[in-house]
Scaffold this motif. Structure first.
Motif, PDB file in Angstrom:
ATOM      1  N   ASP A  87       0.849  -1.191   0.000  1.00  0.00           N
ATOM      2  CA  ASP A  87       0.000   0.000   0.000  1.00  0.00           C
ATOM      3  C   ASP A  87       0.889   1.247   0.000  1.00  0.00           C
ATOM      4  O   ASP A  87       2.108   1.157   0.115  1.00  0.00           O
ATOM      5  CB  ASP A  87      -0.903   0.028   1.234  1.00  0.00           C
ATOM      6  N   VAL A  88       0.256   2.396  -0.108  1.00  0.00           N
ATOM      7  CA  VAL A  88       0.932   3.681   0.018  1.00  0.00           C
ATOM      8  C   VAL A  88       0.163   4.504   1.041  1.00  0.00           C
ATOM      9  O   VAL A  88      -1.065   4.563   1.001  1.00  0.00           O
ATOM     10  CB  VAL A  88       0.995   4.441  -1.330  1.00  0.00           C
ATOM     11  N   VAL A  89       0.887   5.109   1.969  1.00  0.00           N
ATOM     12  CA  VAL A  89       0.301   5.961   2.993  1.00  0.00           C
ATOM     13  C   VAL A  89       0.697   7.395   2.674  1.00  0.00           C
ATOM     14  O   VAL A  89       1.873   7.672   2.418  1.00  0.00           O
ATOM     15  CB  VAL A  89       0.813   5.568   4.401  1.00  0.00           C
ATOM     16  N   ALA A  90      -0.264   8.313   2.684  1.00  0.00           N
ATOM     17  CA  ALA A  90       0.026   9.722   2.402  1.00  0.00           C
ATOM     18  C   ALA A  90       0.079  10.501   3.708  1.00  0.00           C
ATOM     19  O   ALA A  90      -0.854  10.446   4.510  1.00  0.00           O
ATOM     20  CB  ALA A  90      -1.043  10.310   1.494  1.00  0.00           C
ATOM     21  N   TRP A  91       1.191  11.209   3.926  1.00  0.00           N
ATOM     22  CA  TRP A  91       1.316  12.136   5.058  1.00  0.00           C
ATOM     23  C   TRP A  91       1.101  13.529   4.473  1.00  0.00           C
ATOM     24  O   TRP A  91       1.924  14.028   3.709  1.00  0.00           O
ATOM     25  CB  TRP A  91       2.684  12.016   5.711  1.00  0.00           C
ATOM     26  N   ILE A  92      -0.022  14.116   4.799  1.00  0.00           N
ATOM     27  CA  ILE A  92      -0.388  15.419   4.247  1.00  0.00           C
ATOM     28  C   ILE A  92      -0.187  16.477   5.316  1.00  0.00           C
ATOM     29  O   ILE A  92      -0.630  16.312   6.451  1.00  0.00           O
ATOM     30  CB  ILE A  92      -1.846  15.393   3.752  1.00  0.00           C
ATOM     31  N   TYR A  93       0.493  17.566   4.952  1.00  0.00           N
ATOM     32  CA  TYR A  93       0.801  18.624   5.912  1.00  0.00           C
ATOM     33  C   TYR A  93       0.675  19.981   5.235  1.00  0.00           C
ATOM     34  O   TYR A  93       0.621  20.079   4.012  1.00  0.00           O
ATOM     35  CB  TYR A  93       2.202  18.434   6.501  1.00  0.00           C
ATOM     36  N   GLY A  94       0.625  21.041   6.029  1.00  0.00           N
ATOM     37  CA  GLY A  94       0.420  22.383   5.488  1.00  0.00           C
ATOM     38  C   GLY A  94       1.666  23.241   5.447  1.00  0.00           C
ATOM     39  O   GLY A  94       1.659  24.329   4.891  1.00  0.00           O
ATOM     40  N   SER A  95       2.741  22.767   6.037  1.00  0.00           N
ATOM     41  CA  SER A  95       3.959  23.569   6.064  1.00  0.00           C
ATOM     42  C   SER A  95       4.900  23.122   4.950  1.00  0.00           C
ATOM     43  O   SER A  95       4.584  22.236   4.175  1.00  0.00           O
ATOM     44  CB  SER A  95       4.642  23.431   7.423  1.00  0.00           C
ATOM     45  N   GLY A  96       6.051  23.710   4.914  1.00  0.00           N
ATOM     46  CA  GLY A  96       7.033  23.396   3.885  1.00  0.00           C
ATOM     47  C   GLY A  96       7.299  24.638   3.059  1.00  0.00           C
ATOM     48  O   GLY A  96       6.474  25.543   2.988  1.00  0.00           O
ATOM     49  N   PHE A  97       8.475  24.684   2.462  1.00  0.00           N
ATOM     50  CA  PHE A  97       8.779  25.868   1.670  1.00  0.00           C
ATOM     51  C   PHE A  97       8.813  25.507   0.187  1.00  0.00           C
ATOM     52  O   PHE A  97       9.288  24.456  -0.188  1.00  0.00           O
ATOM     53  CB  PHE A  97      10.077  26.535   2.130  1.00  0.00           C
ATOM     54  N   PRO A  98       8.254  26.376  -0.657  1.00  0.00           N
ATOM     55  CA  PRO A  98       8.221  26.104  -2.085  1.00  0.00           C
ATOM     56  C   PRO A  98       9.635  26.011  -2.660  1.00  0.00           C
ATOM     57  O   PRO A  98      10.515  26.769  -2.279  1.00  0.00           O
ATOM     58  CB  PRO A  98       7.485  27.305  -2.670  1.00  0.00           C
ATOM     59  N   LYS A  99       9.809  25.064  -3.546  1.00  0.00           N
ATOM     60  CA  LYS A  99      11.092  24.892  -4.231  1.00  0.00           C
ATOM     61  C   LYS A  99      10.875  25.248  -5.699  1.00  0.00           C
ATOM     62  O   LYS A  99      11.156  24.472  -6.586  1.00  0.00           O
ATOM     63  CB  LYS A  99      11.579  23.463  -4.050  1.00  0.00           C
ATOM     64  N   SER A 100      10.321  26.431  -5.915  1.00  0.00           N
ATOM     65  CA  SER A 100       9.872  26.843  -7.235  1.00  0.00           C
ATOM     66  C   SER A 100      10.521  28.160  -7.633  1.00  0.00           C
ATOM     67  O   SER A 100      10.691  29.055  -6.818  1.00  0.00           O
ATOM     68  CB  SER A 100       8.343  27.010  -7.194  1.00  0.00           C
ATOM     69  N   LEU A 101      10.861  28.278  -8.903  1.00  0.00           N
ATOM     70  CA  LEU A 101      11.340  29.540  -9.455  1.00  0.00           C
ATOM     71  C   LEU A 101      10.147  30.456  -9.684  1.00  0.00           C
ATOM     72  O   LEU A 101       9.147  30.040 -10.280  1.00  0.00           O
ATOM     73  CB  LEU A 101      12.053  29.288 -10.784  1.00  0.00           C
ATOM     74  N   ASN A 102      10.223  31.693  -9.206  1.00  0.00           N
ATOM     75  CA  ASN A 102       9.196  32.693  -9.481  1.00  0.00           C
ATOM     76  C   ASN A 102       9.474  33.252 -10.876  1.00  0.00           C
ATOM     77  O   ASN A 102      10.367  34.090 -11.055  1.00  0.00           O
ATOM     78  CB  ASN A 102       9.228  33.791  -8.421  1.00  0.00           C
TER      79      ASN A 102
END
Length: 163
Positions: A87-102
């Protein structure tokens, strides 16, 4: 007896006996080259997972964390080592920093636009991380049934009611 081991996994695994571990819970490198760190250049190899498989008792489970971009590579290596993907278990959270180019800011810089009015404002290259995937896998049973395996090795099932 419960024991937490903190060491280089491959060297530690090689010191352990075959069929000596009930279960494994691990948060290994995700293969993102996180912050340019060499230790995170790839997900653990098939050879590493074969050592984990060797030390697990028949029917023993492993719960293995991974990020969304490389979870498929982790699962393939686990399967290629001999694990059954359960199976796969998803850990969903609201924090974290984007690793995206603006992209808007990058275009403004190229065009020398100090007012920040690029038509690309709000565009990026990646989603903000908000989930990690944990692959639940099991070493194949040695006995014909889960019940027989549990009686012989004490492994093979998951204590659902205890969760």
């Amino acid at each position: 007896m419960h024991k937490v081991i903190h060491n280089d996994c491959l060297s530690e695994l090689k010191t352990m006996g075959t069929n000596s571990v009930d279960s494994v819970v691990t948060d290994p490198p995700y293969g993102w080259s996180f912050m340019g760190k060499k230790w995170d250049y790839d997900v653990p190899s098939v050879e590493t997972w074969k050592e984990v498989l060797r030390v697990l008792k028949p029917g023993g489970h492993a719960l293995v964390a991974c990020g969304t971009r490389t979870q498929h590579r982790m699962a393939v290596n686990l399967e290629d080592a001999g694990f059954e993907i359960r199976d796969v278990v998803a850990w969903i959270y609201g924090s974290g920093f984007p690793k995206s180019l603006n992209i808007g800011k990058a275009v403004d810089k190229i065009e020398g636009n100090e007012s920040g009015n690029s038509p690309w404002e709000g565009w990026g290259t990646a989603l903000k991380p908000s989930m990690e995937l944990w692959t639940l896998c099991r070493k194949p049973l040695e006995e014909k049934t889960v019940a027989e395996n549990v009686l012989k090795h004490g492994t093979g099932g998951i204590n659902i009611d205890g969760c």
